[in-house]
Design a protein around this motif. Structure first.
Motif, mmCIF file in Angstrom:
data_model
loop_
_atom_site.group_PDB
_atom_site.id
_atom_site.type_symbol
_atom_site.label_atom_id
_atom_site.label_comp_id
_atom_site.label_asym_id
_atom_site.label_seq_id
_atom_site.Cartn_x
_atom_site.Cartn_y
_atom_site.Cartn_z
ATOM 1 N N TRP A 26 -41.869 -27.336 48.207
ATOM 2 C CA TRP A 26 -41.768 -25.704 48.211
ATOM 3 C C TRP A 26 -42.467 -25.221 49.307
ATOM 4 O O TRP A 26 -42.086 -24.136 50.026
ATOM 5 C CB TRP A 26 -42.028 -25.572 46.965
ATOM 6 C CG TRP A 26 -41.101 -25.795 45.721
ATOM 7 C CD1 TRP A 26 -41.315 -26.939 44.803
ATOM 8 C CD2 TRP A 26 -39.684 -25.888 45.958
ATOM 9 N NE1 TRP A 26 -40.379 -27.364 44.316
ATOM 10 C CE2 TRP A 26 -39.179 -26.440 44.849
ATOM 11 C CE3 TRP A 26 -38.821 -25.079 46.540
ATOM 12 C CZ2 TRP A 26 -37.806 -26.699 44.560
ATOM 13 C CZ3 TRP A 26 -37.491 -25.126 46.375
ATOM 14 C CH2 TRP A 26 -37.161 -25.864 45.352
ATOM 15 N N ASP A 27 -43.905 -25.907 49.554
ATOM 16 C CA ASP A 27 -44.559 -25.423 50.726
ATOM 17 C C ASP A 27 -43.719 -25.608 52.203
ATOM 18 O O ASP A 27 -43.870 -24.472 52.776
ATOM 19 C CB ASP A 27 -46.004 -26.026 50.625
ATOM 20 C CG ASP A 27 -46.903 -25.392 51.899
ATOM 21 O OD1 ASP A 27 -47.078 -24.016 51.778
ATOM 22 O OD2 ASP A 27 -47.532 -26.214 52.543
ATOM 23 N N GLU A 28 -43.259 -26.720 52.268
ATOM 24 C CA GLU A 28 -42.470 -26.857 53.403
ATOM 25 C C GLU A 28 -41.460 -25.936 53.597
ATOM 26 O O GLU A 28 -41.009 -25.567 54.595
ATOM 27 C CB GLU A 28 -42.125 -28.251 53.585
ATOM 28 C CG GLU A 28 -43.293 -29.142 53.869
ATOM 29 C CD GLU A 28 -43.884 -29.089 55.102
ATOM 30 O OE1 GLU A 28 -43.111 -28.849 56.273
ATOM 31 O OE2 GLU A 28 -45.061 -29.362 55.124
ATOM 32 N N ILE A 29 -40.630 -25.740 52.705
ATOM 33 C CA ILE A 29 -39.641 -24.948 52.590
ATOM 34 C C ILE A 29 -40.180 -23.175 52.858
ATOM 35 O O ILE A 29 -39.439 -22.616 53.611
ATOM 36 C CB ILE A 29 -38.865 -24.928 51.239
ATOM 37 C CG1 ILE A 29 -37.989 -26.243 51.052
ATOM 38 C CG2 ILE A 29 -37.721 -23.679 50.923
ATOM 39 C CD1 ILE A 29 -37.291 -26.410 49.731
ATOM 40 N N LYS A 30 -40.995 -22.960 52.341
ATOM 41 C CA LYS A 30 -41.706 -21.650 52.520
ATOM 42 C C LYS A 30 -42.025 -21.655 54.157
ATOM 43 O O LYS A 30 -41.804 -20.486 54.858
ATOM 44 C CB LYS A 30 -43.015 -21.390 51.620
ATOM 45 C CG LYS A 30 -43.463 -20.130 51.903
ATOM 46 C CD LYS A 30 -44.749 -19.960 51.161
ATOM 47 C CE LYS A 30 -45.188 -18.593 51.169
ATOM 48 N NZ LYS A 30 -46.586 -18.234 50.319
ATOM 49 N N LYS A 31 -42.470 -22.466 54.635
ATOM 50 C CA LYS A 31 -42.708 -22.642 56.163
ATOM 51 C C LYS A 31 -41.413 -22.626 56.958
ATOM 52 O O LYS A 31 -41.365 -22.336 58.191
ATOM 53 C CB LYS A 31 -43.723 -23.912 56.544
ATOM 54 C CG LYS A 31 -44.967 -23.923 55.936
ATOM 55 C CD LYS A 31 -45.828 -25.131 56.244
ATOM 56 C CE LYS A 31 -46.770 -25.420 55.561
ATOM 57 N NZ LYS A 31 -47.561 -26.947 56.153
ATOM 58 N N GLY A 32 -40.192 -22.691 56.400
ATOM 59 C CA GLY A 32 -38.988 -22.813 57.257
ATOM 60 C C GLY A 32 -38.654 -24.249 57.452
ATOM 61 O O GLY A 32 -37.655 -24.510 58.401
ATOM 62 N N ASN A 33 -39.154 -25.233 57.016
ATOM 63 C CA ASN A 33 -38.664 -26.442 57.237
ATOM 64 C C ASN A 33 -37.192 -26.874 56.607
ATOM 65 O O ASN A 33 -36.982 -27.062 55.317
ATOM 66 C CB ASN A 33 -39.660 -27.362 56.777
ATOM 67 C CG ASN A 33 -39.360 -28.909 57.112
ATOM 68 O OD1 ASN A 33 -38.373 -29.545 57.292
ATOM 69 N ND2 ASN A 33 -40.534 -29.765 57.411
ATOM 70 N N LEU A 34 -36.374 -26.713 57.430
ATOM 71 C CA LEU A 34 -35.064 -26.987 57.181
ATOM 72 C C LEU A 34 -34.523 -28.253 56.687
ATOM 73 O O LEU A 34 -33.879 -28.544 55.686
ATOM 74 C CB LEU A 34 -34.007 -26.620 58.515
ATOM 75 C CG LEU A 34 -32.592 -26.580 58.227
ATOM 76 C CD1 LEU A 34 -32.001 -25.612 57.025
ATOM 77 C CD2 LEU A 34 -31.719 -26.370 59.390
ATOM 78 N N SER A 35 -35.353 -29.363 57.379
ATOM 79 C CA SER A 35 -35.121 -30.761 56.775
ATOM 80 C C SER A 35 -35.599 -31.230 55.378
ATOM 81 O O SER A 35 -34.654 -31.538 54.471
ATOM 82 C CB SER A 35 -35.947 -31.654 57.814
ATOM 83 O OG SER A 35 -35.435 -31.644 59.072
ATOM 84 N N VAL A 36 -36.522 -30.289 55.068
ATOM 85 C CA VAL A 36 -37.145 -30.349 53.279
ATOM 86 C C VAL A 36 -36.085 -29.605 52.784
ATOM 87 O O VAL A 36 -35.690 -29.879 51.552
ATOM 88 C CB VAL A 36 -38.411 -29.828 53.356
ATOM 89 C CG1 VAL A 36 -38.861 -30.022 51.953
ATOM 90 C CG2 VAL A 36 -39.526 -30.919 53.946
ATOM 91 N N ALA A 37 -35.689 -28.488 53.097
ATOM 92 C CA ALA A 37 -34.595 -27.820 52.506
ATOM 93 C C ALA A 37 -33.337 -28.463 52.142
ATOM 94 O O ALA A 37 -32.709 -28.537 51.037
ATOM 95 C CB ALA A 37 -34.371 -26.398 53.108
ATOM 96 N N LEU A 38 -32.890 -29.309 53.132
ATOM 97 C CA LEU A 38 -31.735 -30.021 53.070
ATOM 98 C C LEU A 38 -31.876 -31.305 52.088
ATOM 99 O O LEU A 38 -30.847 -31.401 51.117
ATOM 100 C CB LEU A 38 -31.316 -30.514 54.369
ATOM 101 C CG LEU A 38 -30.608 -29.750 55.507
ATOM 102 C CD1 LEU A 38 -30.759 -30.140 56.774
ATOM 103 C CD2 LEU A 38 -29.078 -29.404 54.931
#
Length: 134
Positions: A39-51
């Motif tokens: 969730w921290d990476e998604i908050k930063k905009g990390n599309l790979s983690v979101a995928l």
């Protein structure tokens, strides 16, 4: 009271509630086995983690979809959902094992979108295979 528990809206609400709870628990377990904070990476905009995370959510939902369709009780649905989750988790470790030239978690945390997309596709694809077996 028996008529209440047989009402289709009550049954659907039960499956929904238990499915959401299981998804939260299973995502927490996925969070423990990955080397990054989803969730921290998604908050930063990390599309790979979101995928990768989206693939896990989709995969879990698909497994529970099949489990609900094939079983008449919430307990059976949960048991098969747990079994499906264990298989999905095993698929995650197999993916990591099958890529010895790079570390999947490190690449996803560095926003390598190719690895994030493959992770998404593996989770979704495996969920269809797991669901068919349920």
């Amino acid at each position: 009271m028996e008529q209440f528990w047989e009402n289709q809206l009550v049954v659907m609400a039960g499956y929904y509630s238990v499915g959401i709870l299981c998804t939260i628990v299973f995502l927490s377990i996925f969070e423990l086995v990955t080397k990054y904070d989803n969730w921290d990476e998604i908050k930063k905009g990390n599309l790979s983690v979101a995928l990768a995370t989206g693939g896990k959510i989709f995969g879990l939902a698909n497994i529970f979809r099949h489990s609900i369709l094939q079983h008449d009780s919430v307990l059976a649905m949960v048991c098969w959902g747990i079994f499906g989750f264990v298989l999905l988790l095993a698929g995650y470790f197999i993916f990591e094992f099958m890529t010895p030239k790079f570390n999947v978690d490190e690449e996803i945390s560095k926003d390598n979108r190719a690895v994030g997309l493959i992770s998404f596709i593996i989770s979704v694809g495996l969920s269809y295979v797991i669901g068919a077996g349920i």
